[in-house]
Design an enzyme around this catalytic site. Structure first.
Site, mmCIF file in Angstrom:
data_model
loop_
_atom_site.group_PDB
_atom_site.id
_atom_site.type_symbol
_atom_site.label_atom_id
_atom_site.label_comp_id
_atom_site.label_asym_id
_atom_site.label_seq_id
_atom_site.Cartn_x
_atom_site.Cartn_y
_atom_site.Cartn_z
ATOM 1 C CE1 TYR A 1 43.289 29.764 37.645
ATOM 2 C CE2 TYR A 1 43.463 31.817 38.865
ATOM 3 C CZ TYR A 1 42.690 30.861 38.223
ATOM 4 O OH TYR A 1 41.326 31.017 38.154
ATOM 5 C CG ASP B 1 48.429 37.747 35.407
ATOM 6 O OD1 ASP B 1 47.919 38.711 36.016
ATOM 7 O OD2 ASP B 1 47.906 36.620 35.358
ATOM 8 C CE LYS C 1 43.546 37.174 42.970
ATOM 9 N NZ LYS C 1 44.228 36.402 41.951
HETATM 10 C C1 LIG Z 1 43.643 35.661 40.706
HETATM 11 C C2 LIG Z 1 44.463 35.722 39.472
HETATM 12 C C3 LIG Z 1 43.878 35.851 38.191
HETATM 13 C C4 LIG Z 1 42.393 35.769 37.988
HETATM 14 O O1 LIG Z 1 41.718 36.806 38.591
HETATM 15 P P1 LIG Z 1 40.152 36.620 38.928
HETATM 16 O O2 LIG Z 1 39.713 37.970 39.364
HETATM 17 O O3 LIG Z 1 40.085 35.574 40.012
HETATM 18 O O4 LIG Z 1 39.483 36.157 37.687
HETATM 19 C C5 LIG Z 1 44.710 36.037 37.110
HETATM 20 N N1 LIG Z 1 46.037 36.071 37.252
HETATM 21 C C6 LIG Z 1 46.641 35.918 38.442
HETATM 22 C C7 LIG Z 1 48.118 35.985 38.528
HETATM 23 C C8 LIG Z 1 45.873 35.711 39.592
HETATM 24 O O5 LIG Z 1 46.466 35.497 40.761
#
Ligand SMILES: *Cc1c(COP(=O)(O)O)cnc(C)c1O
Length: 443
Positions: free
Chosen positions: A145, A239, A267
């Protein structure tokens, strides 16, 4: 017995003005059944819901809160900044300070830009990769994701496999530019590059997969991605929205000895406020400079409230011994869960790295490798476990495909209490299902 009357009422009323009464789907608890809860207040490791129930929090805002709720230093920084402007439409020393600190933390990156979410960060990173290489295809991994932008939710219609976040409303043309690979499948990745290497702009991967439970890369897998990207002039995007600053002060790429081209953060670095960031070598990042090839902007990008919270969070994370203490907490949880599971003959494997863990709800003591393994878990046992844990005062992620998130606010008592409750809840859930499915679940 726990009452969730007020929460239930709010959900019922809320549905008329907000679809499912939530603005992000997992909050509706659809994946775990039971009654979703509305929170009233949160502090440290505890959340109080609108019915007055108190939960020790192991969701921690899907991992955004490594410092727990309402950390004093961060609240103070937010209040100070709120009195001096919350959004101005100009840059500020706080933004530059945060940029310098993050760039200094992670040798793989030279420049950074801030946005408001991980979604935006990843979306822009892929845009840079396509602009830089002049190629279109993106490789991503099944079960991953990377936020909810069209480009990263797009799935080839020919995929024939179930992956996450499949949605209507995205042009099938976008799906044609995505190649899907199983996580940890070296041979599949090599064949994809063999067939399409000349058109691959980037590979995007979570260095530790945290959106399909908790799955670690196998020895050499990240190195293989690096090698294939180099051979085919594709960009390697890490990511690190979840892993960044979770295990060490900087990206996890520092620990893995991998040199990605672009890194995305989110985050944790926001200190509990909305943030995303994309970073990398200057030659890639310069694509977003004025007059160059890639456009990105944002009214609230690098807003001073977030910048203040983020710098305050980094002040705490940077204190000597912070990550050692998180590792120690992780070990406390680890040994307590293992003891519980052994004592009650629970056949499930608990895996952990630093202050992040996950239980694989399947009858195997081998670590999960890919999304196929993840999907082979006993989801119904997790549903029951999740409900029982709430009754015992512990909030876990409302999905089996999310890890267990520790925070600095957890006391040893929180961790040991969680382990004991988890052992009991899983045993009870297994017993309930042994009766319901005596043939399917021969534990
Ligand atoms: C949560 C998440 C995102 C998206 O971040 P948001 O701030 O919710 O848009 C992207 N990549 C990973 C790996 C994530 O866990």
């Amino acid at each position: 017995m726990r009452s969730t009357k007020t929460s239930a009422h709010l959900f019922e009323l809320g549905r008329s003005v907000i679809p499912d009464a939530v603005s992000s789907p997992m909050r509706a608890f659809q994946q775990v059944g039971g009654n979703p809860i509305c929170f009233a207040a949160a502090k440290g490791s505890k959340i109080t819901d609108v019915d007055g129930n108190v939960y020790t929090d192991f969701l921690n805002a899907f991992g955004a809160l490594l410092l727990g709720h309402g950390r004093e230093e961060i609240s103070a920084a937010i209040s100070r900044q709120a009195a001096q402007g919350t959004v101005v439409g100009l840059t500020s020393p706080l933004e530059h300070q945060l940029a310098r600190r993050i760039v200094a933390s992670t040798p793989a990156i030279e420049q950074i830009r801030f946005v408001c979410s991980g979604t935006e960060a990843v979306m822009t990173a892929t845009r840079i990769a396509r602009a830089h290489t002049g190629k279109d295809l993106l490789v991503k991994f099944v079960g991953s994701y990377h936020g909810h932008s069209d480009v990263l939710l797009a799935t080839p219609s020919t995929a024939g496999i179930k992956t996450k976040g499949v949605t209507q409303g995205i042009s099938p043309n976008l799906g044609r530019e995505i190649l899907l690979c199983q996580y940890n499948d070296a041979n599949q990745l090599k064949s994809l590059f063999k067939a399409h290497g000349a058109n691959i702009a980037a590979v995007i991967v979570e260095p530790y997969a945290t959106n399909m439970g908790f799955v670690r890369p196998q020895e050499g897998f990240m190195e293989l991605i690096r090698l294939l990207c180099d051979q085919h002039e594709a960009l390697f995007i890490f990511d690190e929205v979840v892993t960044g600053f979770r295990f060490n002060f900087g990206g996890i790429c520092n620990l893995m000895d991998i040199d990605p081209d672009l890194v995305t953060f989110g985050k944790i670095i926001g200190g509990g406020t909305p943030i995303g960031a994309y970073a990398g070598k200057a030659r890639f990042m310069q694509h977003v400079a004025i007059g160059n090839s890639v456009f990105q902007s944002g009214t609230f990008a690098a807003n001073p409230l977030t910048m203040a919270a983020a710098n305050a969070a980094l002040d705490v994370l940077e204190q000597p011994g912070f990550y050692e203490e998180m590792e120690r907490k992780g070990q406390v949880l680890d040994s307590a869960i293992r003891d519980e599971f052994n004592a009650t003959n629970i056949p499930f494997l608990f895996t952990r790295f630093g202050a992040l863990g996950g239980v694989a709800f399947r009858d195997s003591h081998r670590a999960m490798k890919s999304y196929q393994d993840v999907k082979n878990q006993h989801y119904e046992v997790y549903t029951k476990t999740h409900q029982l844990m709430l009754d015992k005062g512990f909030l876990m992620a409302p999905s089996l495909e999310e890890p267990i998130f520790l925070s600095a606010a957890h006391s040893d008592q929180d961790l040991k209490g969680f382990a004991a409750a988890l052992g009991e809840s899983v045993s009870e859930a297994l017993a309930a299902h042994r009766q319901a499915f005596p043939v399917l679940l021969p534990f």
